[in-house]
Design a protein around this motif. Structure first.
Motif, PDB file in Angstrom:
ATOM      1  N   PRO A  87     -23.804   7.694   0.086  1.00  0.00           N
ATOM      2  CA  PRO A  87     -23.962   6.354  -0.486  1.00  0.00           C
ATOM      3  C   PRO A  87     -23.015   6.104  -1.663  1.00  0.00           C
ATOM      4  N   GLU A  88     -22.725   7.130  -2.427  1.00  0.00           N
ATOM      5  CA  GLU A  88     -21.830   6.958  -3.579  1.00  0.00           C
ATOM      6  C   GLU A  88     -20.368   6.743  -3.179  1.00  0.00           C
ATOM      7  N   ASP A  89     -20.061   6.858  -1.907  1.00  0.00           N
ATOM      8  CA  ASP A  89     -18.717   6.528  -1.414  1.00  0.00           C
ATOM      9  C   ASP A  89     -18.557   5.024  -1.176  1.00  0.00           C
ATOM     10  N   THR A  90     -19.638   4.284  -1.302  1.00  0.00           N
ATOM     11  CA  THR A  90     -19.586   2.834  -1.093  1.00  0.00           C
ATOM     12  C   THR A  90     -18.648   2.184  -2.108  1.00  0.00           C
ATOM     13  N   ALA A  91     -17.667   1.451  -1.605  1.00  0.00           N
ATOM     14  CA  ALA A  91     -16.667   0.828  -2.468  1.00  0.00           C
ATOM     15  C   ALA A  91     -15.710   0.011  -1.601  1.00  0.00           C
ATOM     16  N   VAL A  92     -14.866  -0.750  -2.271  1.00  0.00           N
ATOM     17  CA  VAL A  92     -13.709  -1.343  -1.598  1.00  0.00           C
ATOM     18  C   VAL A  92     -12.579  -0.331  -1.731  1.00  0.00           C
ATOM     19  N   TYR A  93     -11.955  -0.002  -0.609  1.00  0.00           N
ATOM     20  CA  TYR A  93     -10.878   0.982  -0.576  1.00  0.00           C
ATOM     21  C   TYR A  93      -9.538   0.259  -0.454  1.00  0.00           C
ATOM     22  N   TYR A  94      -8.593   0.689  -1.291  1.00  0.00           N
ATOM     23  CA  TYR A  94      -7.276   0.063  -1.355  1.00  0.00           C
ATOM     24  C   TYR A  94      -6.182   1.076  -1.057  1.00  0.00           C
ATOM     25  N   CYS A  95      -5.204   0.631  -0.338  1.00  0.00           N
ATOM     26  CA  CYS A  95      -3.993   1.403  -0.075  1.00  0.00           C
ATOM     27  C   CYS A  95      -2.974   1.078  -1.164  1.00  0.00           C
ATOM     28  N   TRP A  96      -2.201   2.076  -1.577  1.00  0.00           N
ATOM     29  CA  TRP A  96      -1.223   1.899  -2.666  1.00  0.00           C
ATOM     30  C   TRP A  96       0.075   2.601  -2.323  1.00  0.00           C
ATOM     31  N   THR A  97       1.171   1.998  -2.757  1.00  0.00           N
ATOM     32  CA  THR A  97       2.432   2.692  -2.786  1.00  0.00           C
ATOM     33  C   THR A  97       3.266   2.146  -3.933  1.00  0.00           C
ATOM     34  N   ASN A  98       4.358   2.813  -4.202  1.00  0.00           N
ATOM     35  CA  ASN A  98       5.288   2.366  -5.239  1.00  0.00           C
ATOM     36  C   ASN A  98       6.674   2.366  -4.631  1.00  0.00           C
ATOM     37  N   ALA A  99       7.355   1.250  -4.750  1.00  0.00           N
ATOM     38  CA  ALA A  99       8.714   1.140  -4.244  1.00  0.00           C
ATOM     39  C   ALA A  99       9.573   0.468  -5.308  1.00  0.00           C
ATOM     40  N   ARG A 100      10.650   1.125  -5.652  1.00  0.00           N
ATOM     41  CA  ARG A 100      11.573   0.590  -6.664  1.00  0.00           C
ATOM     42  C   ARG A 100      10.814   0.270  -7.949  1.00  0.00           C
ATOM     43  N   ASN A 101       9.935   1.202  -8.346  1.00  0.00           N
ATOM     44  CA  ASN A 101       9.175   1.120  -9.595  1.00  0.00           C
ATOM     45  C   ASN A 101       8.210  -0.060  -9.654  1.00  0.00           C
ATOM     46  N   ILE A 102       7.824  -0.558  -8.492  1.00  0.00           N
ATOM     47  CA  ILE A 102       6.826  -1.624  -8.423  1.00  0.00           C
ATOM     48  C   ILE A 102       5.631  -1.113  -7.630  1.00  0.00           C
ATOM     49  N   ASP A 103       4.431  -1.284  -8.168  1.00  0.00           N
ATOM     50  CA  ASP A 103       3.215  -0.907  -7.455  1.00  0.00           C
ATOM     51  C   ASP A 103       2.833  -1.993  -6.465  1.00  0.00           C
ATOM     52  N   TYR A 104       2.458  -1.560  -5.263  1.00  0.00           N
ATOM     53  CA  TYR A 104       1.995  -2.483  -4.232  1.00  0.00           C
ATOM     54  C   TYR A 104       0.614  -2.052  -3.771  1.00  0.00           C
ATOM     55  N   TRP A 105      -0.226  -3.050  -3.527  1.00  0.00           N
ATOM     56  CA  TRP A 105      -1.604  -2.809  -3.116  1.00  0.00           C
ATOM     57  C   TRP A 105      -1.917  -3.620  -1.866  1.00  0.00           C
ATOM     58  N   GLY A 106      -2.783  -3.059  -1.042  1.00  0.00           N
ATOM     59  CA  GLY A 106      -3.315  -3.841   0.057  1.00  0.00           C
ATOM     60  C   GLY A 106      -4.451  -4.720  -0.443  1.00  0.00           C
ATOM     61  N   GLN A 107      -5.037  -5.451   0.492  1.00  0.00           N
ATOM     62  CA  GLN A 107      -6.089  -6.400   0.130  1.00  0.00           C
ATOM     63  C   GLN A 107      -7.454  -5.736  -0.003  1.00  0.00           C
ATOM     64  N   GLY A 108      -7.568  -4.531   0.479  1.00  0.00           N
ATOM     65  CA  GLY A 108      -8.812  -3.783   0.390  1.00  0.00           C
ATOM     66  C   GLY A 108      -9.661  -3.901   1.639  1.00  0.00           C
ATOM     67  N   THR A 109     -10.439  -2.861   1.896  1.00  0.00           N
ATOM     68  CA  THR A 109     -11.391  -2.869   3.011  1.00  0.00           C
ATOM     69  C   THR A 109     -12.706  -2.281   2.513  1.00  0.00           C
ATOM     70  N   GLN A 110     -13.798  -2.961   2.832  1.00  0.00           N
ATOM     71  CA  GLN A 110     -15.114  -2.567   2.324  1.00  0.00           C
ATOM     72  C   GLN A 110     -15.689  -1.411   3.142  1.00  0.00           C
ATOM     73  N   VAL A 111     -16.149  -0.396   2.435  1.00  0.00           N
ATOM     74  CA  VAL A 111     -16.888   0.709   3.048  1.00  0.00           C
ATOM     75  C   VAL A 111     -18.279   0.735   2.420  1.00  0.00           C
ATOM     76  N   THR A 112     -19.288   0.641   3.266  1.00  0.00           N
ATOM     77  CA  THR A 112     -20.670   0.671   2.793  1.00  0.00           C
ATOM     78  C   THR A 112     -21.408   1.809   3.500  1.00  0.00           C
ATOM     79  N   VAL A 113     -21.964   2.711   2.722  1.00  0.00           N
ATOM     80  CA  VAL A 113     -22.708   3.847   3.269  1.00  0.00           C
ATOM     81  C   VAL A 113     -24.181   3.647   2.908  1.00  0.00           C
ATOM     82  N   SER A 114     -24.969   3.366   3.916  1.00  0.00           N
ATOM     83  CA  SER A 114     -26.377   3.048   3.677  1.00  0.00           C
ATOM     84  C   SER A 114     -27.196   3.316   4.927  1.00  0.00           C
ATOM     85  N   SER A 115     -28.437   3.708   4.717  1.00  0.00           N
ATOM     86  CA  SER A 115     -29.346   3.895   5.852  1.00  0.00           C
ATOM     87  C   SER A 115     -30.145   2.623   6.108  1.00  0.00           C
TER      88      SER A 115
END
Length: 115
Positions: A87-115
């Motif tokens: 359950p503590e893994d529940t979060a929005v997960y983002y992909c990241w990279t750096n190109a030419r000294n600029i950080d880039y992020w994805g829009q995020g994907t929700q992960v929900t761990v629950s019974s």
């Protein structure tokens, strides 16, 4: 223009698995470092896993042995295989990279761990 698009999030029961994908354009994943971050409600964004250009990896202690970051250069895609989810893994997960000294992020994907 660098773009990162995540997918693969969803609702899963504790102990289950998910695989997140991040497809990139405008940057070659084989030539740069990639990472997955996550942000839970009310918490700061935290680094979960990194994949360096030469292939070595690094993980936050809380996911070691459960999560695996990998890359498919032909598809310009980075993955996060998540097993034994808690359950503590529940979060929005983002992909990241750096190109030419600029950080880039994805829009995020929700992960929900629950019974």
């Amino acid at each position: 223009q660098v773009q990162l698009v995540e997918s693969g999030g969803g609702l899963v029961r504790p102990g289950g698995s998910l695989r997140l994908s991040c497809v990139g354009s405008g940057v070659f994943f084989s030539a740069t470092s990639m990472a997955w971050y996550r942000q839970a409600p009310g918490k700061q964004r935290e680094l979960v896993a990194r994949l360096f250009r030469l292939g070595n990896t690094d993980y936050v202690d809380s996911v070691k042995g459960r999560f695996t970051i990998s890359r498919d250069n032909a598809k310009n895609t980075v993955y996060l295989q998540m097993n034994s989810l808690k359950p503590e893994d529940t979060a929005v997960y983002y992909c990241w990279t750096n190109a030419r000294n600029i950080d880039y992020w994805g829009q995020g994907t929700q992960v929900t761990v629950s019974s």
